[in-house]
Design a protein around this motif. Structure first.
Motif, PDB file in Angstrom:
ATOM      1  N   VAL A   1       0.925  -1.094   0.090  1.00  0.00           N
ATOM      2  CA  VAL A   1      -0.256  -0.090  -0.074  1.00  0.00           C
ATOM      3  C   VAL A   1       1.201   0.993   0.493  1.00  0.00           C
ATOM      4  CG1 VAL A   1      -2.132  -1.457   1.241  1.00  0.00           C
ATOM      5  CG2 VAL A   1      -0.483   0.488   2.205  1.00  0.00           C
TER       6      VAL A   1
ATOM      7  N   GLY B   1       1.470   5.236  -1.639  1.00  0.00           N
ATOM      8  CA  GLY B   1       1.797   5.794  -2.762  1.00  0.00           C
ATOM      9  C   GLY B   1       2.263   7.810  -2.324  1.00  0.00           C
TER      10      GLY B   1
ATOM     11  N   GLU C   1      -1.123   3.314   5.118  1.00  0.00           N
ATOM     12  CA  GLU C   1      -0.743   2.423   6.104  1.00  0.00           C
ATOM     13  C   GLU C   1      -1.662   1.745   7.279  1.00  0.00           C
ATOM     14  OE1 GLU C   1       0.810   5.273   5.050  1.00  0.00           O
ATOM     15  OE2 GLU C   1       2.974   4.474   3.605  1.00  0.00           O
TER      16      GLU C   1
ATOM     17  N   GLY D   1       7.768  -2.391  -0.366  1.00  0.00           N
ATOM     18  CA  GLY D   1       6.427  -1.438  -0.141  1.00  0.00           C
ATOM     19  C   GLY D   1       5.967  -1.571  -1.391  1.00  0.00           C
ATOM     20  N   SER D   2       5.296  -0.736  -2.227  1.00  0.00           N
ATOM     21  CA  SER D   2       4.635  -0.074  -3.651  1.00  0.00           C
ATOM     22  C   SER D   2       5.453   0.175  -4.849  1.00  0.00           C
ATOM     23  CB  SER D   2       3.257   0.965  -3.395  1.00  0.00           C
ATOM     24  OG  SER D   2       4.049   1.967  -3.043  1.00  0.00           O
ATOM     25  N   ALA D   3       6.770   0.364  -4.193  1.00  0.00           N
ATOM     26  CA  ALA D   3       7.142   0.850  -5.174  1.00  0.00           C
ATOM     27  C   ALA D   3       6.849   2.012  -6.236  1.00  0.00           C
ATOM     28  CB  ALA D   3       8.226   0.030  -5.846  1.00  0.00           C
TER      29      ALA D   3
ATOM     30  N   ASP E   1       7.737   4.045  -7.958  1.00  0.00           N
ATOM     31  CA  ASP E   1       8.963   4.723  -9.236  1.00  0.00           C
ATOM     32  C   ASP E   1       8.716   3.665 -10.689  1.00  0.00           C
ATOM     33  OD1 ASP E   1       9.996   2.984  -7.272  1.00  0.00           O
ATOM     34  OD2 ASP E   1      12.924   3.614  -7.691  1.00  0.00           O
TER      35      ASP E   1
ATOM     36  N   ASN F   1       9.660  -6.809  -9.523  1.00  0.00           N
ATOM     37  CA  ASN F   1      10.290  -8.182  -9.105  1.00  0.00           C
ATOM     38  C   ASN F   1       8.912  -9.050  -8.515  1.00  0.00           C
ATOM     39  OD1 ASN F   1      11.794 -10.803  -8.431  1.00  0.00           O
ATOM     40  ND2 ASN F   1      13.656  -9.555  -7.725  1.00  0.00           N
TER      41      ASN F   1
HETATM   42  P1  NAD Z   1       9.520   0.222  -1.326  1.00  0.00           P
HETATM   43  O1  NAD Z   1      10.000  -1.069  -1.224  1.00  0.00           O
HETATM   44  O2  NAD Z   1       8.188   0.384  -2.409  1.00  0.00           O
HETATM   45  O3  NAD Z   1      11.049   0.586  -2.861  1.00  0.00           O
HETATM   46  C1  NAD Z   1      12.245   0.630  -2.708  1.00  0.00           C
HETATM   47  C2  NAD Z   1      13.036   0.542  -3.951  1.00  0.00           C
HETATM   48  O4  NAD Z   1      13.226  -1.184  -4.101  1.00  0.00           O
HETATM   49  C3  NAD Z   1      12.901   1.510  -4.901  1.00  0.00           C
HETATM   50  O5  NAD Z   1      13.423   1.460  -5.259  1.00  0.00           O
HETATM   51  C4  NAD Z   1      11.904  -0.026  -5.243  1.00  0.00           C
HETATM   52  O6  NAD Z   1      11.949   0.116  -7.042  1.00  0.00           O
HETATM   53  C5  NAD Z   1      12.529  -0.753  -5.083  1.00  0.00           C
HETATM   54  N1  NAD Z   1      11.521  -2.001  -4.790  1.00  0.00           N
HETATM   55  C6  NAD Z   1      10.679  -2.387  -3.801  1.00  0.00           C
HETATM   56  N2  NAD Z   1       9.807  -3.504  -4.610  1.00  0.00           N
HETATM   57  C7  NAD Z   1      10.786  -3.734  -6.046  1.00  0.00           C
HETATM   58  C8  NAD Z   1      10.367  -5.033  -6.646  1.00  0.00           C
HETATM   59  N3  NAD Z   1       9.873  -6.295  -5.942  1.00  0.00           N
HETATM   60  N4  NAD Z   1      10.095  -5.297  -8.126  1.00  0.00           N
HETATM   61  C9  NAD Z   1      11.706  -3.969  -7.398  1.00  0.00           C
HETATM   62  N5  NAD Z   1      13.002  -3.314  -7.362  1.00  0.00           N
HETATM   63  C10 NAD Z   1      11.275  -3.108  -6.331  1.00  0.00           C
HETATM   64  O7  NAD Z   1       9.816   0.999  -0.612  1.00  0.00           O
HETATM   65  P2  NAD Z   1       9.526   2.947  -0.283  1.00  0.00           P
HETATM   66  O8  NAD Z   1      10.262   3.251  -1.955  1.00  0.00           O
HETATM   67  O9  NAD Z   1       9.889   3.584   0.844  1.00  0.00           O
HETATM   68  O10 NAD Z   1       7.889   3.461  -0.491  1.00  0.00           O
HETATM   69  C11 NAD Z   1       7.133   3.508  -1.281  1.00  0.00           C
HETATM   70  C12 NAD Z   1       5.717   3.708  -0.327  1.00  0.00           C
HETATM   71  O11 NAD Z   1       5.792   2.174   0.093  1.00  0.00           O
HETATM   72  C13 NAD Z   1       5.403   3.930  -0.133  1.00  0.00           C
HETATM   73  O12 NAD Z   1       3.790   5.335   0.338  1.00  0.00           O
HETATM   74  C14 NAD Z   1       5.472   3.794   1.766  1.00  0.00           C
HETATM   75  O13 NAD Z   1       4.333   4.299   2.706  1.00  0.00           O
HETATM   76  C15 NAD Z   1       5.040   2.631   1.300  1.00  0.00           C
HETATM   77  N6  NAD Z   1       5.467   0.680   1.974  1.00  0.00           N
HETATM   78  C16 NAD Z   1       4.249   0.129   1.876  1.00  0.00           C
HETATM   79  C17 NAD Z   1       4.529  -1.729   2.551  1.00  0.00           C
HETATM   80  C18 NAD Z   1       3.396  -2.085   2.865  1.00  0.00           C
HETATM   81  O14 NAD Z   1       2.243  -2.443   1.903  1.00  0.00           O
HETATM   82  N7  NAD Z   1       3.694  -3.115   3.907  1.00  0.00           N
HETATM   83  C19 NAD Z   1       6.071  -1.827   2.745  1.00  0.00           C
HETATM   84  C20 NAD Z   1       7.020  -0.659   2.848  1.00  0.00           C
HETATM   85  C21 NAD Z   1       6.286   0.717   2.240  1.00  0.00           C
END
Ligand code: NAD
Length: 373
Positions: free
Chosen positions: A88, A90, A103, A296-298, A300, A308
């Motif tokens: 979740v 973004g 969250e 997380g929801s990545a 970017d 992945n």
């Molecule tokens: P993130 O884990 O989403 O991403 C961190 C980095 O890892 C980014 O560069 C992303 O592109 C990369 N990444 C993450 N998962 C990937 C995958 N499966 N494949 C390829 N690359 C991957 O963490 P963040 O950027 O700190 O957070 C983004 C959003 O996600 C925020 O809104 C945060 O609050 C939320 N979040 C949600 C959860 C959850 O739902 N449990 C956990 C962490 C963060």
């Protein structure tokens, strides 16, 4: 028609289950779609009947209903045997003055379903160890199962703030645990160890904290009475922070309280070298377990089709193992993932700049490997 014994036996082993799918936001939608295909294939190959019901959580739920966890989603989850969640959040919902944040949906679902145990396997794939920041000889063969207590301790104890006569401020949080909260997570750890290398490490700070002394005493009592066949040890949290990166292969099952577990599992997630490969489960005493990737929801990379999906596919394997008790099926998925990695297929996050496959292609490759074994 007379049914053969083998047919009846097979039918008796068939499992019927409703699985709630909560894709959430960003790449959550893309990675859950791939895991769902695998679960459908498991049902077909092994003769189970899985039905899938979708629910909203996080930012998409706020947009649709104003709530991060609508009642309808909660009802779907309560009526299901297991829940598979994407991620979740973004930038769209990052406004600090917003009434609710994505969250909030995660915290509410854990609380409503009484999910007191967070289970996180930290397993280093032999095909990706070079991606770890640690030396290959330290990381190769690491296989740890963490049990972090999720609904007690410092995060849920009484807290407060007051202004002192000189204008400065004082704040406090309370680390609080009752015996039953310790017993139930220790039991889960003990049971898990029986299916593994039969060792449980309990992490605490019993040389300083009273709450840790109760933790240690309770751990010893439960393990001696109920799991005499499982080897146990105590490690202090400060020493554990070192051991986890200096000799991670020494650990099998690790059980600890909320704050220590929060820190240790993040430290541990660096061992395998990629967050995109790590699943986790949150379990309660009864009712459905919740399974999700740790990432997380990545935002970017959302919508680009390059995420992945392996962590979510491995979360689906955990779902089969822990909620549906389908160990053979879980192992078949894990083997399929290993096979795909062994053949050199990589999504961009683990390709190290080399050729990469898309989210959907990675899902297909795992599916093909699963069907072939
Ligand atoms: P993130 O884990 O989403 O991403 C961190 C980095 O890892 C980014 O560069 C992303 O592109 C990369 N990444 C993450 N998962 C990937 C995958 N499966 N494949 C390829 N690359 C991957 O963490 P963040 O950027 O700190 O957070 C983004 C959003 O996600 C925020 O809104 C945060 O609050 C939320 N979040 C949600 C959860 C959850 O739902 N449990 C956990 C962490 C963060």
């Amino acid at each position: 028609m007379k049914l053969s014994k083998a047919y009846l036996f097979e039918k008796a082993l068939a499992v019927r289950a409703q699985i709630a799918l909560l894709p959430g936001d960003g790449i959550g939608v893309e990675v859950v779609a791939e895991a769902e295909k695998l679960l459908q294939a498991v049902a077909k190959k092994f003769g189970h009947e899985f039905s899938f019901v979708r629910g909203l959580i996080g930012g998409c739920a706020i947009d649709a209903t104003g709530e991060a966890l609508p009642d309808e989603t909660l009802s779907i989850c309560r009526a299901s045997q297991a829940i598979l969640l994407g991620a979740v959040g973004g930038p769209k919902w990052d406004n600090p003055s917003a009434k609710t944040r994505p969250e909030a949906g995660l915290l509410k679902i854990r609380k409503e379903l009484g999910l007191f145990a967070n289970v996180r396997p930290i397993k280093a794939s032999p095909y990706l160890v070079q991606a770890s920041p640690l030396k290959t000889e330290i990381v190769a063969g690491v296989d740890i199962l963490f049990f972090r207590e999720l609904t007690g301790g410092l995060y849920f104890g009484e807290s407060g703030r007051k202004t002192n006569p000189d204008g400065s401020e004082t704040a406090f949080n309370t680390m609080i645990y009752s015996t039953y909260e310790i017993e139930r997570i220790v039991r889960l750890a003990g049971q898990a160890a029986r299916g593994r290398r039969k060792k449980v490490t309990s992490v605490d700070k019993a040389n300083v904290l009273e709450v840790s002394r109760l933790w240690r005493q309770t751990f010893d009592r439960v393990m001696q009475a109920e799991f005499p066949d499982v080897q146990t040890e105590h490690v202090l949290i400060d020493a554990m922070a070192m051991h986890l990166i200096s000799k991670p292969k020494n650990f099998d099952v690790v059980v600890t309280e909320n704050l220590f577990g929060d820190i240790l599992t993040d430290e541990g997630s660096m061992l395998p070298g990629s967050m995109g490969l790590l699943p986790s489960a949150s379990l309660g005493a009864d009712g459905p377990g919740l399974y999700e990737p740790i990432h997380g929801s990545a935002p970017d990379i959302a919508g680009k089709g390059i995420a992945n999906p392996l962590a979510t596919i491995l979360a689906a394997a955990m779902l089969l193992r822990h909620s549906l008790h389908l160990e053979t099926e879980a192992v078949a998925i894990e083997k399929a993932v290993d096979h795909v990695l062994s053949r050199g297929h990589r999504t961009a996050d683990i390709a190290g700049g080399g050729p990469a496959v898309s989210t959907v292609r990675m899902g297909e490759l795992v599916l093909e490997a699963f069907l072939a074994v």
